[in-house]
Write a protein that holds these residues in place. Structure first.
Motif, PDB file in Angstrom:
ATOM      1  N   GLU A   1     -34.879-109.589 -22.535  1.00  0.00           N
ATOM      2  CA  GLU A   1     -33.664-109.058 -23.422  1.00  0.00           C
ATOM      3  C   GLU A   1     -33.961-107.865 -24.119  1.00  0.00           C
ATOM      4  O   GLU A   1     -33.914-107.426 -25.226  1.00  0.00           O
ATOM      5  CB  GLU A   1     -32.951-110.028 -24.245  1.00  0.00           C
ATOM      6  CG  GLU A   1     -31.720-109.497 -24.709  1.00  0.00           C
ATOM      7  CD  GLU A   1     -30.819-108.986 -24.310  1.00  0.00           C
ATOM      8  OE1 GLU A   1     -30.531-109.461 -22.925  1.00  0.00           O
ATOM      9  OE2 GLU A   1     -30.205-107.782 -24.359  1.00  0.00           O
TER      10      GLU A   1
ATOM     11  N   HIS B   1     -29.553-100.099 -13.339  1.00  0.00           N
ATOM     12  CA  HIS B   1     -29.508-100.846 -14.704  1.00  0.00           C
ATOM     13  C   HIS B   1     -30.758-100.559 -15.443  1.00  0.00           C
ATOM     14  O   HIS B   1     -31.489-101.368 -15.640  1.00  0.00           O
ATOM     15  CB  HIS B   1     -29.448-102.394 -14.387  1.00  0.00           C
ATOM     16  CG  HIS B   1     -28.963-103.228 -15.235  1.00  0.00           C
ATOM     17  ND1 HIS B   1     -27.950-104.285 -15.111  1.00  0.00           N
ATOM     18  CD2 HIS B   1     -29.168-103.469 -16.443  1.00  0.00           C
ATOM     19  CE1 HIS B   1     -27.582-104.864 -16.299  1.00  0.00           C
ATOM     20  NE2 HIS B   1     -28.630-104.497 -17.216  1.00  0.00           N
TER      21      HIS B   1
ATOM     22  N   GLN C   1     -35.211-106.852 -15.876  1.00  0.00           N
ATOM     23  CA  GLN C   1     -35.310-108.030 -16.805  1.00  0.00           C
ATOM     24  C   GLN C   1     -35.893-109.325 -15.948  1.00  0.00           C
ATOM     25  O   GLN C   1     -36.152-110.270 -16.654  1.00  0.00           O
ATOM     26  CB  GLN C   1     -33.934-108.366 -17.171  1.00  0.00           C
ATOM     27  CG  GLN C   1     -33.431-107.121 -18.334  1.00  0.00           C
ATOM     28  CD  GLN C   1     -32.080-107.328 -18.628  1.00  0.00           C
ATOM     29  OE1 GLN C   1     -30.901-106.933 -17.898  1.00  0.00           O
ATOM     30  NE2 GLN C   1     -31.935-108.000 -19.578  1.00  0.00           N
TER      31      GLN C   1
ATOM     32  N   CYS D   1     -24.859 -97.841 -23.351  1.00  0.00           N
ATOM     33  CA  CYS D   1     -26.301 -98.095 -23.789  1.00  0.00           C
ATOM     34  C   CYS D   1     -27.346 -97.141 -23.193  1.00  0.00           C
ATOM     35  O   CYS D   1     -28.259 -96.794 -24.006  1.00  0.00           O
ATOM     36  CB  CYS D   1     -26.699 -99.333 -23.172  1.00  0.00           C
ATOM     37  SG  CYS D   1     -25.764-101.030 -23.896  1.00  0.00           S
TER      38      CYS D   1
ATOM     39  N   TYR E   1     -19.361-109.027 -24.785  1.00  0.00           N
ATOM     40  CA  TYR E   1     -20.170-109.971 -25.603  1.00  0.00           C
ATOM     41  C   TYR E   1     -19.456-110.191 -26.876  1.00  0.00           C
ATOM     42  O   TYR E   1     -19.458-111.484 -27.474  1.00  0.00           O
ATOM     43  CB  TYR E   1     -21.535-109.341 -25.894  1.00  0.00           C
ATOM     44  CG  TYR E   1     -22.266-109.546 -24.566  1.00  0.00           C
ATOM     45  CD1 TYR E   1     -22.391-108.293 -23.731  1.00  0.00           C
ATOM     46  CD2 TYR E   1     -23.084-110.608 -24.148  1.00  0.00           C
ATOM     47  CE1 TYR E   1     -22.862-108.256 -22.683  1.00  0.00           C
ATOM     48  CE2 TYR E   1     -23.733-110.779 -23.108  1.00  0.00           C
ATOM     49  CZ  TYR E   1     -23.817-109.380 -22.233  1.00  0.00           C
ATOM     50  OH  TYR E   1     -24.536-109.420 -20.923  1.00  0.00           O
TER      51      TYR E   1
ATOM     52  N   GLU F   1     -16.757-103.530 -26.734  1.00  0.00           N
ATOM     53  CA  GLU F   1     -16.643-104.464 -27.738  1.00  0.00           C
ATOM     54  C   GLU F   1     -15.124-104.201 -28.349  1.00  0.00           C
ATOM     55  O   GLU F   1     -14.464-103.295 -28.332  1.00  0.00           O
ATOM     56  CB  GLU F   1     -17.576-104.208 -28.909  1.00  0.00           C
ATOM     57  CG  GLU F   1     -19.130-104.418 -28.539  1.00  0.00           C
ATOM     58  CD  GLU F   1     -20.016-104.049 -29.724  1.00  0.00           C
ATOM     59  OE1 GLU F   1     -19.621-103.754 -30.640  1.00  0.00           O
ATOM     60  OE2 GLU F   1     -21.089-104.332 -29.441  1.00  0.00           O
TER      61      GLU F   1
ATOM     62  N   ILE G   1     -28.752 -93.892 -31.129  1.00  0.00           N
ATOM     63  CA  ILE G   1     -29.261 -94.886 -32.002  1.00  0.00           C
ATOM     64  C   ILE G   1     -30.856 -95.181 -31.828  1.00  0.00           C
ATOM     65  O   ILE G   1     -31.556 -95.318 -32.766  1.00  0.00           O
ATOM     66  CB  ILE G   1     -28.319 -96.342 -31.617  1.00  0.00           C
ATOM     67  CG1 ILE G   1     -26.830 -96.057 -31.905  1.00  0.00           C
ATOM     68  CG2 ILE G   1     -29.052 -97.399 -32.619  1.00  0.00           C
ATOM     69  CD1 ILE G   1     -26.141 -96.854 -31.521  1.00  0.00           C
TER      70      ILE G   1
HETATM   71  C1  LIG Z   1     -24.621 -99.738 -34.147  1.00  0.00           C
HETATM   72  C2  LIG Z   1     -26.052-100.283 -33.922  1.00  0.00           C
HETATM   73  O1  LIG Z   1     -26.258-101.062 -32.843  1.00  0.00           O
HETATM   74  C3  LIG Z   1     -27.520-101.285 -32.719  1.00  0.00           C
HETATM   75  C4  LIG Z   1     -27.579-102.405 -31.375  1.00  0.00           C
HETATM   76  O2  LIG Z   1     -26.314-101.988 -30.285  1.00  0.00           O
HETATM   77  C5  LIG Z   1     -26.458-102.790 -29.406  1.00  0.00           C
HETATM   78  C6  LIG Z   1     -25.316-102.915 -28.827  1.00  0.00           C
HETATM   79  C7  LIG Z   1     -25.087-103.477 -27.666  1.00  0.00           C
HETATM   80  C8  LIG Z   1     -26.349-104.330 -26.937  1.00  0.00           C
HETATM   81  C9  LIG Z   1     -26.051-105.054 -25.514  1.00  0.00           C
HETATM   82  C10 LIG Z   1     -27.191-105.812 -25.225  1.00  0.00           C
HETATM   83  N1  LIG Z   1     -26.353-106.300 -24.108  1.00  0.00           N
HETATM   84  C11 LIG Z   1     -26.839-107.297 -23.200  1.00  0.00           C
HETATM   85  C12 LIG Z   1     -27.321-106.509 -22.002  1.00  0.00           C
HETATM   86  N2  LIG Z   1     -26.103-106.053 -21.350  1.00  0.00           N
HETATM   87  C13 LIG Z   1     -26.755-105.639 -20.201  1.00  0.00           C
HETATM   88  C14 LIG Z   1     -27.858-106.721 -19.832  1.00  0.00           C
HETATM   89  O3  LIG Z   1     -28.985-106.096 -19.402  1.00  0.00           O
HETATM   90  C15 LIG Z   1     -28.087-107.392 -20.943  1.00  0.00           C
HETATM   91  O4  LIG Z   1     -29.324-107.768 -21.111  1.00  0.00           O
HETATM   92  N3  LIG Z   1     -25.239-105.840 -23.986  1.00  0.00           N
HETATM   93  N4  LIG Z   1     -24.944-105.054 -25.091  1.00  0.00           N
HETATM   94  C16 LIG Z   1     -27.533-104.270 -27.793  1.00  0.00           C
HETATM   95  C17 LIG Z   1     -27.601-103.442 -28.870  1.00  0.00           C
END
Ligand SMILES: CCOCCOc1ccc(-c2cn(C[C@@H]3NC[C@@H](O)[C@H]3O)nn2)cc1
Length: 447
Positions: A406, A121, A20, A169, A296, A224, A177
């Motif tokens: 991001e 990461h 990033q 993730c 978050y 969450e 997803i």
């Molecule tokens: C049910 C459908 O959902 C679709 C999207 O679902 C998500 C969930 C969570 C994220 C998400 C992004 N971040 C920030 C990052 N954390 C690590 C660091 O690299 C930051 O950039 N945390 N969580 C994105 C998308």
């Protein structure tokens, strides 16, 4: 107004991640990761953005560390790019890649800042992905070997180690997803990957102990909070499934040596299966020294048969939102931390990520990101509430030091307390930087 105060020995930090912020994607022997590939896949990343340059922190790390020193943080969380250190994922170590981290870590220590090193990461070497990636059990051992290179190189310099960032993730967001690299949509694949990630975590912790590395090791799951919309049994159960998808699924194996049965059953009913080999759960259950937590947002969950994967819907009760359209839910931060304590005990916790997206731009050299300051004020108050309730919080890292890439949002969504002009790469400290600097200096703030 209330005074919110923190202990004098509290760890105050900021966080970033290699893909990033570093840039220099093709320099000094680095080879492609799955995010280089994904970023080049049309339609995956907003505006076709990618990490070739990012914040150029690979070249500007000394300036970044000067900014950190001015901020006054005592820890800095960053990740090492596996494709820089072992470009093919296995085999030869790339000394020029390792040299960057040697210079970087020494500079941090010279500035009186303790590194928190994240081993993974998300930037998996593409060469490993070409062999099946995290779906291939062999990647587990490749990860342990990569980690061992860093353990031996930085033992004594790095006190805080994190194995895997946000395994939810890496497994489900990326392979069920499909929003993140490599962008699959396959439940069984995601389940197997989640297991291999936890196995890689456990084996790495065991190796850390076997070779006698000093310091502390943990991992950094994201959580969450989904408050049941009502006290109806079906809403409570819907909330448990939603919260458990990120929490129980990735915590029970580490803290209890087993997957949560209610979710195993739920996945099975949906045809979801994956292979666990003899001895795997004992390895995953290896004791950790501390727990990273990334938080978050959250929502309310209400039972809705047939809706989504968990027969539940998010109910927006009028939450204020950040610029990435995530609910602002500080009470959820408090609730999820209490849940972690109640379920998993007094493990020392460092908040390894918490922050907000606000896309304010500089006006006459100043960035008035008032929304981000309010987010910090409300979430740090929740953190204090959790600490007063007995949750063993040792530190807090804002996400992020710098505006950065991001993921699927590219550079369109800004989480930094320092603004980055991605044309000139100039850094501008935002109002939230100065607010956080004052908090770190005083140890308290008025709210
Ligand atoms: C049910 C459908 O959902 C679709 C999207 O679902 C998500 C969930 C969570 C994220 C998400 C992004 N971040 C920030 C990052 N954390 C690590 C660091 O690299 C930051 O950039 N945390 N969580 C994105 C998308």
């Amino acid at each position: 107004m209330a005074i919110i105060q923190f202990p004098k020995d509290f760890l105050w930090g900021a966080a970033t991640a290699s893909y990033q912020v570093e840039g220099a994607a093709n320099e000094d022997g680095r080879k492609p990761s799955i995010w280089d590939t994904f970023s080049r896949t049309p339609g995956k990343i907003k505006n076709g953005d990618h990490g070739d340059v990012a914040c150029d922190s690979y070249h500007r790390y000394e300036e970044d560390i000067e900014i950190m020193a001015d901020l006054g943080i005592n820890v800095y969380r960053f990740s090492v790019a596996w494709p820089r250190v072992i470009p093919d994922g296995v085999g030869e170590v790339n000394e020029r890649g390792l040299d960057f981290y040697r210079r970087f870590i020494d500079k941090l220590l010279d500035a009186g800042i303790e590194p928190i090193l994240t081993l993974y990461h998300w930037d998996l070497p593409q060469a490993l992905h070409d062999q099946g990636g995290w779906a291939n059990r062999a990647t587990v051992d490749a990860f342990v070997k990569y980690a061992e290179v860093l353990f031996k190189e930085f033992d004594g310099k790095v006190k805080y180690w994190l194995t895997i960032n946000e395994p939810w993730c890496v497994s489900f967001l990326s392979n069920f997803i499909g929003e993140h690299a490599p962008g699959n949509r396959d439940l069984n694949l995601a389940l197997q990957i989640s297991h291999h990630l936890l196995l890689a975590h456990g084996k790495t912790v065991q190796r850390f102990r076997e070779i006698g590395i000093s310091g502390k090791i943990g991992y950094a799951p994201n959580v969450e909070w989904k408050e049941p919309f009502s006290n109806r049994k079906e809403d409570i159960e819907a909330s448990r499934r939603e919260v458990g998808f990120l929490l129980d699924w990735f915590f029970d194996p580490v803290f209890k040596g087993q997957y949560p049965k209610f979710l195993v059953d739920w996945f099975n009913e949906k045809g979801g299966t994956f292979e666990i080999k003899e001895g795997d759960m004992e390895i995953i259950n290896e004791r950790i020294d501390f727990l990273g937590i990334n938080f978050y947002t959250g929502s309310y969950s209400r039972y809705k048969k047939g809706h989504g994967f968990f027969d539940s819907e998010n109910v927006d009760i009028g939450f204020a939102k950040t610029d990435i359209n995530w609910n602002i839910f500080p009470d959820g931060f408090y609730k999820v931390l209490l849940e972690i304590k109640n379920k998993y005990g007094d493990i020392p916790i460092v908040i390894t990520e918490n922050g907000a997206c606000y896309n304010n731009e500089p006006e006459f050299g100043r960035v008035k990101d008032t929304g981000r300051i309010k987010y910090f004020q409300s979430h740090l108050a929740s953190l204090r509430r959790a600490m007063d309730s007995g949750v063993n919080i040792k530190g807090y890292c804002v996400w992020s030091l710098l505006d950065n890439f991001e993921w699927a949002h590219g550079y369109s969504m800004r989480f930094g307390i320092v603004h980055v002009d991605f044309r000139t790469l100039d850094r501008t400290k935002k109002d939230s930087f100065y607010w956080y600097k004052q908090l770190i200096r005083n140890g308290w703030y008025e709210y």
